[in-house]
Scaffold this motif. Structure first.
Motif, PDB file in Angstrom:
ATOM      1  N   ARG A 255       0.857  -1.190  -0.151  1.00 30.07           N
ATOM      2  CA  ARG A 255       0.075  -0.088   0.046  1.00 30.07           C
ATOM      3  C   ARG A 255       0.887   1.402   0.039  1.00 30.07           C
ATOM      4  NH1 ARG A 255      -5.477  -0.841   0.763  1.00 30.07           N
ATOM      5  NH2 ARG A 255      -5.940   1.188   1.394  1.00 30.07           N
ATOM      6  N   ASP A 311      -6.842   1.839   5.926  1.00 27.55           N
ATOM      7  CA  ASP A 311      -5.601   1.129   5.183  1.00 27.55           C
ATOM      8  C   ASP A 311      -5.799  -0.392   5.883  1.00 27.55           C
ATOM      9  OD1 ASP A 311      -5.082   3.006   3.593  1.00 27.55           O
ATOM     10  OD2 ASP A 311      -3.071   3.473   4.520  1.00 27.55           O
ATOM     11  N   ALA A 315      -6.669  -4.329   4.838  1.00 26.44           N
ATOM     12  CA  ALA A 315      -6.025  -5.276   4.783  1.00 26.44           C
ATOM     13  C   ALA A 315      -6.452  -6.600   5.672  1.00 26.44           C
ATOM     14  CB  ALA A 315      -4.796  -4.662   5.408  1.00 26.44           C
ATOM     15  N   LEU A 326      -0.524  -9.569   5.226  1.00 27.38           N
ATOM     16  CA  LEU A 326      -0.920  -8.320   5.653  1.00 27.38           C
ATOM     17  C   LEU A 326       0.071  -7.260   4.676  1.00 27.38           C
ATOM     18  CD1 LEU A 326      -1.501  -8.235   9.451  1.00 27.38           C
ATOM     19  CD2 LEU A 326      -3.183  -7.894   7.593  1.00 27.38           C
ATOM     20  N   PRO A 327      -0.026  -5.982   4.414  1.00 26.06           N
ATOM     21  CA  PRO A 327       0.648  -5.424   3.446  1.00 26.06           C
ATOM     22  C   PRO A 327       1.880  -4.893   3.931  1.00 26.06           C
ATOM     23  CG  PRO A 327      -1.176  -4.129   4.157  1.00 26.06           C
ATOM     24  CD  PRO A 327      -1.429  -5.365   4.847  1.00 26.06           C
ATOM     25  N   VAL A 352       2.706  -5.608   9.850  1.00 22.79           N
ATOM     26  CA  VAL A 352       2.928  -4.413   8.505  1.00 22.79           C
ATOM     27  C   VAL A 352       4.209  -3.631   8.506  1.00 22.79           C
ATOM     28  CG1 VAL A 352       1.549  -2.478   7.659  1.00 22.79           C
ATOM     29  CG2 VAL A 352       0.274  -4.387   8.745  1.00 22.79           C
TER      30      VAL A 352
END
Length: 634
Positions: A255, A311, A315, A326-327, A352
């Motif tokens: 992201r 965000d 996610a 997870l990003p 993250v």
């Protein structure tokens, strides 16, 4: 009957004991040989013997004369392949071995993901790590990465039912299946899927991780221009390039949060293109670039709680609904200040990773413990004149060097949009001239980007922004016409705004002999239109600098905010904000920026106190000719 020993045709191990083969589903007659031993299971009992399966698709008869015992359906035994007839019928003899070793035989040829397109129609074996598990209304889709890439693998139990429920995200597995083309992309139709355990899993994971390190290594690229100040940042950028390539290879979404201005777009758009191409190169899922990368503009020059909450929710939903990891969060042209840390602490509850590439004045003591990588020129005794767009173009080239020609004009756009007075700006402008851009053209591109992103608000405006910046744009003429239109509209709207505002600008001469101009942009400028308060303040400031030729400070303020610009005055806005926080009890002061440009926020009832204290500090600020005409956009 005494235990049977292998004849000359049977395989023996290095220890001299017989080898018994365990065939994976999908194995065929091509994978067996007369005289060898196999694990089998009984699938039927008849008067003249038993039928046995070596796999789901490979069966044969053990005649009663070749049986050593009595068996029921489901019983297991060891057999020797005695004959394969011309019509395809297979016959076996039961054997009893006192000692043996089992050797697993996988269906088809062992292949790498990178070579699957050459194996369409064949049954193959693949070792890899599960990086995503997505349950559809039909099959379960396991995304598996090996040393060379990621491929979707479809396993069907029954419609909408999870296949192989014992397999989890991050497991190292061996699968066999047939390579097929689905919607012009490679996919494996799974016949069998098994998880590695124990030492075998450790060895397979070590092999995969070693290969990941090799593939994640960034490309060595020559700098677009020679610049000693920039070279200090290159090792930091190489680490970020490696982290981003690793994320792609691991199937971890990215992201990308960027400041919604010219420099932020010059940073994010090239990186978006580089990462999407890298994703396409290593993922056989044609939708992977769309699912694994999101570019998200942020209006504020810091990571707001509204943004991080959105965000994080996105996610977590993707992890539950689509089996994604997870990003990784990539912050561009923001993310370096104490104001970002509440959002970072929110992410700290989850896996993250956070990577920051920024040129705003940082607070490393607050930020560094919460992020994985932090690239900022201030951390190397440089400053904002190295813009985020300049850094990110080099970062994009480390990921995909083939973009170099397409990005030749972007550093100049970033520098002019952010008013950089870097010593190499002339070289960047010359580089852009080789692509057919005059300096006026480059300034127009920056204005067009600012204008477009103002109206796009929180939308990334992908195709429009690509055309305006001429990155991933397939029509130069359309790009030029679009920029001309947007830049002209921006100029028109700025003129309208200043026609209304200039007569309301207040002036005074400070004790340090700098001019101070201030305006209440809430009451004396058009609201909810272009230009916004920050841009309006900057345009007023530019006109006053040109008009006076002296050191100038400009304040545009509203009920609970102030935007600050200075020229020829060393304000050190981040330090002033820290002092105001300590000095004004109940002011609710926060903010930051560069030495000569920034913004602050406060509670509405304390506006007069905050601005009065701010002006006192400005009157004591040192005049500095080196800071003349250095006006980066906040």
């Amino acid at each position: 009957m005494s235990p049977q020993t292998p004849d000359d045709g049977a395989e023996v191990s290095a220890d001299g004991v017989p080898t018994v083969y365990d065939l994976a589903d999908g194995c065929s007659l091509d994978d067996v040989e007369s005289g060898e031993y196999y694990h089998a299971s009984v699938n039927g009992v008849v008067a003249y013997g038993v039928f046995v399966d070596l796999t789901d698709g490979l069966s044969g008869l053990v005649h009663e004369s070749n049986l050593l015992g009595d068996y029921d359906v489901g019983d297991e035994l060891l057999v020797e392949l005695s004959e394969v007839r011309e019509d395809g019928d297979v016959s076996f003899e039961e054997v009893e071995l006192a000692d043996y070793e089992t050797d697993r035989v996988d269906a088809g040829e062992s292949v790498a993901v990178a070579d699957l397109e050459d194996a369409v129609g064949s049954t193959v074996t693949l070792d890899g790590e599960v990086v995503q598990i997505k349950q559809t209304g039909g099959p379960t889709i396991f995304h598996v990465r090996d040393e060379s890439g990621v491929v979707p693998c479809a396993a069907f139990e029954e419609a909408g039912v999870r296949a192989y429920p014992e397999i989890e995200l991050d497991d190292v597995v061996r699968l066999t299946g047939r390579v097929e083309m689905r919607e012009a992309a490679v996919q494996i139709e799974v016949d069998s899927l098994e998880r590695y355990e124990g030492e075998a899993a450790d060895e397979a994971r070590e092999r995969l991780d070693d290969a990941l390190d090799e593939y994640a290594e960034p490309n060595a690229v020559e700098p677009m221009v020679e610049w000693d100040a920039f070279e200090k940042l290159r090792p930091d950028l190489e680490r970020v390039a490696r982290r981003l390539r690793e994320a792609v290879l691991e199937g971890r979404p990215i992201r990308m949060r960027h400041h919604a201005d010219g420099d932020g777009l010059c940073a994010s758009v090239p990186l978006q293109l580089a990462l999407e191409r890298f994703i396409s190169e290593h993922h056989h899922d044609p939708d992977a670039p769309r699912h694994l990368l999101k570019r998200l503009p942020s209006k504020a020059p810091f990571y707001e709680m509204e943004d991080v909450t959105r965000d994080l929710n996105f996610a977590l939903e993707n992890r539950k609904r689509h089996g994604q990891k997870l990003p990784l969060l990539l912050m561009l042209d923001n993310g370096s200040t104490e104001e970002d840390t509440p959002a970072y602490r929110n992410l700290a509850h989850y896996d993250v990773p956070i990577v920051v590439v920024d040129h705003h004045h940082p607070d490393p003591d607050a930020v560094s413990p919460l992020v994985d990588e932090h690239v900022n020129p201030y951390l190397h005794d440089e400053d904002y004149r190295i813009t985020t767009g300049m850094m990110s173009v080099e970062l994009a080239r480390m990921i995909d060097p083939s973009l170099t020609d397409e990005l030749g004009h972007v550093p100049a756009v970033a520098g002019l949009a952010d008013r950089s007075q870097a010593e190499v700006m002339d070289e960047f402008v010359e580089l852009a001239a080789e692509k057919g851009y005059s300096e006026a053209d480059l300034r127009d591109v920056g204005e067009a980007l600012d204008y477009a992103t103002h109206w796009l608000k929180y939308n990334d405006g992908r195709e429009l922004i690509n055309d305006a910046l001429n990155v991933a744009c397939d029509d130069r003429e359309r790009h030029e016409e679009l920029v001309d239109f947007l830049a002209s509209r921006a100029e028109r709207d700025v003129d309208k705004q200043l026609d209304a505002a200039m007569s309301h600008v207040e002036h005074e001469r400070l004790d340090n002999d700098a001019h101070l101009y201030r305006i209440d942009v809430e009451n004396y400028a058009h609201r909810f239109t272009y230009p916004a308060p920050g841009k309006t303040t900057g345009e007023i400031h530019d006109r006053k600098v040109e008009e006076t030729g002296d050191p100038v400070i400009t304040i545009g303020y509203g009920p609970d905010f102030a935007v600050l610009r200075s020229d020829g005055v060393r304000l050190d806005i981040p330090e002033m904000v820290e002092e105001l926080v300590d000095e004004i009890d109940g002011g609710g002061v926060s903010g930051g920026g560069h030495l000569v440009v920034g913004s602050i926020k406060f509670v509405e009832g304390m506006r007069e106190d905050v601005i009065s204290a701010l002006v006192e500090k400005m009157a004591d600020a040192e005049l500095d000719e080196d800071l003349a005409a250095t006006l980066p956009d906040e």
